[in-house]
Design a protein around this motif. Structure first.
Motif, PDB file in Angstrom:
ATOM      1  N   ALA A 147      29.616  50.912  34.679  1.00 53.07           N
ATOM      2  CA  ALA A 147      30.149  51.362  35.967  1.00 53.07           C
ATOM      3  C   ALA A 147      31.211  50.352  36.386  1.00 53.07           C
ATOM      4  O   ALA A 147      30.909  49.182  36.629  1.00 53.07           O
ATOM      5  CB  ALA A 147      29.047  51.456  37.006  1.00 53.07           C
ATOM      6  N   VAL A 148      32.460  50.811  36.437  1.00 55.55           N
ATOM      7  CA  VAL A 148      33.602  49.920  36.681  1.00 55.55           C
ATOM      8  C   VAL A 148      34.181  50.214  38.066  1.00 55.55           C
ATOM      9  O   VAL A 148      34.560  51.354  38.356  1.00 55.55           O
ATOM     10  CB  VAL A 148      34.685  50.119  35.602  1.00 55.55           C
ATOM     11  CG1 VAL A 148      35.862  49.190  35.843  1.00 55.55           C
ATOM     12  CG2 VAL A 148      34.085  49.911  34.209  1.00 55.55           C
ATOM     13  N   PRO A 149      34.233  49.192  38.951  1.00 58.63           N
ATOM     14  CA  PRO A 149      34.771  49.444  40.292  1.00 58.63           C
ATOM     15  C   PRO A 149      36.246  49.814  40.256  1.00 58.63           C
ATOM     16  O   PRO A 149      37.006  49.307  39.431  1.00 58.63           O
ATOM     17  CB  PRO A 149      34.553  48.112  41.021  1.00 58.63           C
ATOM     18  CG  PRO A 149      34.392  47.084  39.951  1.00 58.63           C
ATOM     19  CD  PRO A 149      33.824  47.799  38.756  1.00 58.63           C
ATOM     20  N   ALA A 150      36.630  50.717  41.151  1.00 59.99           N
ATOM     21  CA  ALA A 150      38.032  51.124  41.240  1.00 59.99           C
ATOM     22  C   ALA A 150      38.872  49.962  41.749  1.00 59.99           C
ATOM     23  O   ALA A 150      38.436  49.196  42.613  1.00 59.99           O
ATOM     24  CB  ALA A 150      38.165  52.318  42.183  1.00 59.99           C
ATOM     25  N   PRO A 151      40.090  49.813  41.234  1.00 63.32           N
ATOM     26  CA  PRO A 151      40.974  48.762  41.750  1.00 63.32           C
ATOM     27  C   PRO A 151      41.412  49.079  43.178  1.00 63.32           C
ATOM     28  O   PRO A 151      41.586  50.251  43.534  1.00 63.32           O
ATOM     29  CB  PRO A 151      42.159  48.778  40.782  1.00 63.32           C
ATOM     30  CG  PRO A 151      42.146  50.143  40.176  1.00 63.32           C
ATOM     31  CD  PRO A 151      40.712  50.595  40.153  1.00 63.32           C
ATOM     32  N   SER A 166      40.124  37.825  51.530  1.00 57.36           N
ATOM     33  CA  SER A 166      39.048  37.588  50.577  1.00 57.36           C
ATOM     34  C   SER A 166      39.275  38.415  49.322  1.00 57.36           C
ATOM     35  O   SER A 166      39.887  39.479  49.365  1.00 57.36           O
ATOM     36  CB  SER A 166      37.702  37.959  51.226  1.00 57.36           C
ATOM     37  OG  SER A 166      36.661  37.920  50.281  1.00 57.36           O
ATOM     38  N   ALA A 167      38.753  37.933  48.219  1.00 59.70           N
ATOM     39  CA  ALA A 167      38.827  38.697  46.973  1.00 59.70           C
ATOM     40  C   ALA A 167      37.605  39.603  46.880  1.00 59.70           C
ATOM     41  O   ALA A 167      36.553  39.312  47.437  1.00 59.70           O
ATOM     42  CB  ALA A 167      38.861  37.744  45.778  1.00 59.70           C
ATOM     43  N   SER A 168      37.763  40.698  46.163  1.00 58.90           N
ATOM     44  CA  SER A 168      36.632  41.603  45.944  1.00 58.90           C
ATOM     45  C   SER A 168      35.596  40.917  45.070  1.00 58.90           C
ATOM     46  O   SER A 168      35.934  40.202  44.124  1.00 58.90           O
ATOM     47  CB  SER A 168      37.110  42.888  45.258  1.00 58.90           C
ATOM     48  OG  SER A 168      35.996  43.672  44.883  1.00 58.90           O
ATOM     49  N   ASN A 169      34.317  41.135  45.409  1.00 61.46           N
ATOM     50  CA  ASN A 169      33.263  40.581  44.554  1.00 61.46           C
ATOM     51  C   ASN A 169      32.621  41.661  43.690  1.00 61.46           C
ATOM     52  O   ASN A 169      31.592  41.444  43.072  1.00 61.46           O
ATOM     53  CB  ASN A 169      32.205  39.849  45.386  1.00 61.46           C
ATOM     54  CG  ASN A 169      31.614  40.723  46.474  1.00 61.46           C
ATOM     55  OD1 ASN A 169      31.847  41.925  46.503  1.00 61.46           O
ATOM     56  ND2 ASN A 169      30.856  40.118  47.372  1.00 61.46           N
ATOM     57  N   ALA A 170      33.237  42.849  43.643  1.00 61.76           N
ATOM     58  CA  ALA A 170      32.730  43.938  42.808  1.00 61.76           C
ATOM     59  C   ALA A 170      33.093  43.673  41.351  1.00 61.76           C
ATOM     60  O   ALA A 170      34.240  43.377  41.038  1.00 61.76           O
ATOM     61  CB  ALA A 170      33.303  45.271  43.264  1.00 61.76           C
ATOM     62  N   LYS A 171      32.122  43.775  40.488  1.00 60.20           N
ATOM     63  CA  LYS A 171      32.324  43.517  39.060  1.00 60.20           C
ATOM     64  C   LYS A 171      31.775  44.692  38.255  1.00 60.20           C
ATOM     65  O   LYS A 171      30.868  45.392  38.699  1.00 60.20           O
ATOM     66  CB  LYS A 171      31.577  42.247  38.639  1.00 60.20           C
ATOM     67  CG  LYS A 171      31.987  40.988  39.390  1.00 60.20           C
ATOM     68  CD  LYS A 171      33.286  40.442  38.880  1.00 60.20           C
ATOM     69  CE  LYS A 171      33.626  39.089  39.479  1.00 60.20           C
ATOM     70  NZ  LYS A 171      34.099  39.135  40.845  1.00 60.20           N
ATOM     71  N   PRO A 172      32.302  44.919  37.044  1.00 61.57           N
ATOM     72  CA  PRO A 172      31.710  45.944  36.187  1.00 61.57           C
ATOM     73  C   PRO A 172      30.256  45.594  35.873  1.00 61.57           C
ATOM     74  O   PRO A 172      29.929  44.427  35.612  1.00 61.57           O
ATOM     75  CB  PRO A 172      32.568  45.888  34.917  1.00 61.57           C
ATOM     76  CG  PRO A 172      33.871  45.298  35.367  1.00 61.57           C
ATOM     77  CD  PRO A 172      33.510  44.311  36.439  1.00 61.57           C
ATOM     78  N   VAL A 173      29.400  46.593  35.954  1.00 57.58           N
ATOM     79  CA  VAL A 173      27.984  46.434  35.632  1.00 57.58           C
ATOM     80  C   VAL A 173      27.564  47.635  34.811  1.00 57.58           C
ATOM     81  O   VAL A 173      28.301  48.617  34.705  1.00 57.58           O
ATOM     82  CB  VAL A 173      27.110  46.340  36.912  1.00 57.58           C
ATOM     83  CG1 VAL A 173      27.411  45.064  37.693  1.00 57.58           C
ATOM     84  CG2 VAL A 173      27.306  47.567  37.799  1.00 57.58           C
ATOM     85  N   THR A 174      26.380  47.573  34.223  1.00 54.88           N
ATOM     86  CA  THR A 174      25.903  48.759  33.536  1.00 54.88           C
ATOM     87  C   THR A 174      25.575  49.814  34.591  1.00 54.88           C
ATOM     88  O   THR A 174      25.279  49.493  35.751  1.00 54.88           O
ATOM     89  CB  THR A 174      24.656  48.476  32.686  1.00 54.88           C
ATOM     90  OG1 THR A 174      23.561  48.157  33.545  1.00 54.88           O
ATOM     91  CG2 THR A 174      24.901  47.338  31.697  1.00 54.88           C
ATOM     92  N   LEU A 175      25.610  51.079  34.185  1.00 50.59           N
ATOM     93  CA  LEU A 175      25.276  52.163  35.103  1.00 50.59           C
ATOM     94  C   LEU A 175      23.850  52.001  35.623  1.00 50.59           C
ATOM     95  O   LEU A 175      23.581  52.222  36.807  1.00 50.59           O
ATOM     96  CB  LEU A 175      25.445  53.513  34.395  1.00 50.59           C
ATOM     97  CG  LEU A 175      25.132  54.763  35.215  1.00 50.59           C
ATOM     98  CD1 LEU A 175      25.988  54.844  36.469  1.00 50.59           C
ATOM     99  CD2 LEU A 175      25.315  56.014  34.357  1.00 50.59           C
ATOM    100  N   ALA A 176      22.959  51.579  34.752  1.00 51.00           N
ATOM    101  CA  ALA A 176      21.565  51.368  35.163  1.00 51.00           C
ATOM    102  C   ALA A 176      21.469  50.270  36.226  1.00 51.00           C
ATOM    103  O   ALA A 176      20.709  50.390  37.187  1.00 51.00           O
ATOM    104  CB  ALA A 176      20.703  51.026  33.947  1.00 51.00           C
ATOM    105  N   GLN A 177      22.238  49.195  36.061  1.00 49.43           N
ATOM    106  CA  GLN A 177      22.229  48.111  37.048  1.00 49.43           C
ATOM    107  C   GLN A 177      22.778  48.577  38.391  1.00 49.43           C
ATOM    108  O   GLN A 177      22.254  48.221  39.443  1.00 49.43           O
ATOM    109  CB  GLN A 177      23.040  46.917  36.532  1.00 49.43           C
ATOM    110  CG  GLN A 177      22.372  46.140  35.418  1.00 49.43           C
ATOM    111  CD  GLN A 177      23.290  45.094  34.807  1.00 49.43           C
ATOM    112  OE1 GLN A 177      24.518  45.272  34.767  1.00 49.43           O
ATOM    113  NE2 GLN A 177      22.719  44.006  34.314  1.00 49.43           N
ATOM    114  N   LEU A 178      23.837  49.382  38.359  1.00 49.12           N
ATOM    115  CA  LEU A 178      24.419  49.890  39.598  1.00 49.12           C
ATOM    116  C   LEU A 178      23.399  50.750  40.343  1.00 49.12           C
ATOM    117  O   LEU A 178      23.184  50.577  41.548  1.00 49.12           O
ATOM    118  CB  LEU A 178      25.682  50.702  39.308  1.00 49.12           C
ATOM    119  CG  LEU A 178      26.345  51.338  40.524  1.00 49.12           C
ATOM    120  CD1 LEU A 178      26.877  50.280  41.485  1.00 49.12           C
ATOM    121  CD2 LEU A 178      27.472  52.283  40.103  1.00 49.12           C
ATOM    122  N   LYS A 179      22.760  51.670  39.625  1.00 51.33           N
ATOM    123  CA  LYS A 179      21.772  52.537  40.268  1.00 51.33           C
ATOM    124  C   LYS A 179      20.604  51.726  40.815  1.00 51.33           C
ATOM    125  O   LYS A 179      20.090  52.002  41.903  1.00 51.33           O
ATOM    126  CB  LYS A 179      21.274  53.589  39.276  1.00 51.33           C
ATOM    127  CG  LYS A 179      22.298  54.652  38.929  1.00 51.33           C
ATOM    128  CD  LYS A 179      21.661  55.681  38.000  1.00 51.33           C
ATOM    129  CE  LYS A 179      22.599  56.817  37.697  1.00 51.33           C
ATOM    130  NZ  LYS A 179      21.954  57.834  36.833  1.00 51.33           N
TER     131      LYS A 179
END
Length: 199
Positions: A147-151, A166-179
């Motif tokens: 799961a990749v956050p939109a720019p 501030s910078a975004s703290n959203a990072k790519p994670v696995t789909l399972a981790q996001l859910k």
């Protein structure tokens, strides 16, 4: 403070000269906050992206129809309609910074706020969209799906507490981790009223 109230406060601060107004400015929204503040959170596939003139013919808006494969929060139905400002109709285009882009066939997880009776908008603008990317061998399952956050593009993100850039703290994670993170945030939100009632 809700995301909606915070955005209104931020806009007022920008108008008063506290922030640059040349670029789109938005509050940085952390994942738990977005999950809790959203009216719905869904995983699905984009079926239609269509720009049109608004009812007053002064603005262009883009409708994004998403077929829901899993509802993580709320009961939005089998499809959701996300409407965003901007888009292109014929030779005329309008661009709004800080918004996510969508393409037909794209798999996404989106955080949604109600916008009228039948439509939604993204919570936190582009921050409310994650693109699901699957490996060729793992299509159809969550194994290997990311799961990749939109720019957020050239939008200026502001810390909701300090009101500093501030910078975004959203990072790519696995789909399972996001859910899992979404479910944990919703469980934490439900536990708060229960604790208050127990006192």
């Amino acid at each position: 403070m809700s995301i909606r109230h915070a955005v209104r406060t931020l806009v007022l601060a920008a108008l008063l000269g506290g922030l640059p107004v040349e670029a789109t400015t938005m509050l940085r929204a952390d994942l738990p906050q977005m999950a809790q503040a959203s009216d719905a959170v869904v995983q699905g596939v984009v079926r239609r992206v269509q720009s049109r003139w608004s009812g007053d013919k002064r603005r262009i808006v883009t409708d994004v129809e998403i077929e829901v494969t899993e509802s993580l929060k709320g009961q939005p139905g089998g499809t959701v309609l996300v409407t965003q400002p901007g888009g292109r109709v014929g030779d005329i285009g309008q661009v709004v910074g800080g918004l996510a882009t969508f393409s037909e066939g794209e798999e996404v997880v989106v955080f949604l706020e109600k916008k009228g009776a039948a439509a939604f908008q993204l919570s936190g603008m582009a921050q409310g969209k994650y693109q699901v990317r699957r490996s060729a061998s793992g299509s159809g399952s969550e194994v290997g799906a990311m799961a990749v956050p939109a720019p957020t593009g050239d939008a200026v993100l502001v810390d909701p507490k300090t009101h500093q850039e501030s910078a975004s703290n959203a990072k790519p994670v696995t789909l399972a981790q996001l859910k899992s993170a979404i479910r944990a945030a919703l469980q934490a939100q439900q536990a708060v009223p229960a604790k208050k009632g127990a006192k």
